[in-house]
Design an enzyme around this catalytic site. Structure first.
Site: not given
Ligand code: PLP
Length: 306
Positions: A40, A154, A187, A211
């Site tokens: 997603y 993701k 994170e 991620l």
């Molecule tokens: C586990 C995780 N880390 C980091 C992020 C931040 O990613 P982004 O900046 O692309 O929203 C997300 C976003 O949903 C996430 O689920």
């Protein structure tokens, strides 16, 4: 194909058709539903426009490749569907959720012989973080990272995140902090974590353990542009506690100061001196300006920091 009507704020795109969100139906044997066999994206909508759509679609294609579902979006008009969804939904400030699964097939772990992926997307209004909230900052709740070893994908397998987010909420915190069994800061629950330590901006490298957030990548670029020294190496939890500043970054929260951390086995600790630090505020302002440029919208400096 049913058409979209202007101003329906819950418009859903599902496998080639547009409908109200409540009318969407997913089959019981959809592999996304039964097996979490899907990926997603969440995109930000601001000033009625999608932010960094190409970055998100590139990451979606990459995630699909990693779960061997490369063909799902071949020739698919998702690039044009997403802006149309936003426009027709009338959403000015909010988000778009996109999900692709390996489709419907008799329940089996093995890939179905012929895959017809499920592709859906919808736009929704959402409140953004306001100036007061930003200046108050957010607190984290540290949990051991029990997720799988492919957090770079993701994936819709989010049970560990559901449990961690709930634990954070019950601890009175605004976000999860995933810590490795070795004590490394990985994170946030749905955000990346940045630590300004000894004059250097540190964040976990873009490995299989996190991620690689789109916002994370833009923060790093902005920091380099502001001549802030950046180091993509993980910090220990104990370093986070003594850091000058801590913040998180994500699509829905942009740059958000962190002012404290709790953990199941520790007393609450104040971080960043309990208030947003100057480096965090500079980056929050730079982010707001970068988003405004990207969207072609005016950018008032909300915090007056420099
Ligand atoms: C586990 C995780 N880390 C980091 C992020 C931040 O990613 P982004 O900046 O692309 O929203 C997300 C976003 O949903 C996430 O689920």
């Amino acid at each position: 194909m049913p058409t979209m009507e202007q101003g329906d704020s819950s418009m859903l795109y599902l496998n080639g058709a547009f409908m109200a969100l409540e009318q969407g139906r997913i089959a019981v044997e959809d592999r996304g539903f039964q097996l979490g066999d899907g990926v997603y994206e969440v995109l930000k909508v601001d000033a009625g426009k999608l932010l960094w759509m190409e970055d998100h679609l590139d990451r979606l294609l990459w995630s699909l490749g990693e779960i061997r579902l490369h063909e799902a979006l071949e020739g698919h008009p998702l690039h044009s569907i997403l802006p149309r969804l936003v426009e027709s939904s009338g959403v000015v400030r909010g988000s778009v959720y996109v999900q692709v699964t390996r489709g419907v097939a008799p329940r089996d772990f093995l890939f179905p012989e012929r895959t017809s992926p499920t592709v859906l997307a919808y736009a929704q209004e959402e409140e953004f973080v306001g100036a007061d909230e930003l200046l108050a900052g957010i607190t984290l709740h540290a949990v051991e990272d029990i997720r799988w070893a492919r957090c770079d994908i993701k994936s819709t397998n989010l049970l560990a995140a559901v449990l961690a987010k709930q634990a954070a909420r019950e601890a009175g915190a605004g976000e999860v902090l995933y810590v490795s069994p070795e004590g490394l800061v990985r994170e946030g629950g749905s955000s990346n974590v940045f630590v300004f330590l000894d004059g250097v901006l540190r964040t976990h490298p873009a490995s299989n353990r996190i991620l690689n957030g789109i916002t994370r990548q833009h923060v790093l670029e902005l920091a380099r542009g502001l001549a802030i020294t950046v180091d993509e190496t993980a910090v220990q939890f104990d370093d986070l506690i003594r850091a000058e500043e801590v913040f998180i970054a994500s699509t829905t929260r942009d740059v958000m100061p962190v002012v404290g951390v709790s953990a199941p086995d520790r007393d609450y600790l104040t971080l960043s001196g309990g208030r947003p630090g100057p480096v965090t505020l500079r980056l929050a302002d730079a982010m707001r300006a970068a988003i405004a440029v990207e969207l072609g919208a005016p950018s008032p400096t909300m915090l007056g920091s420099s």
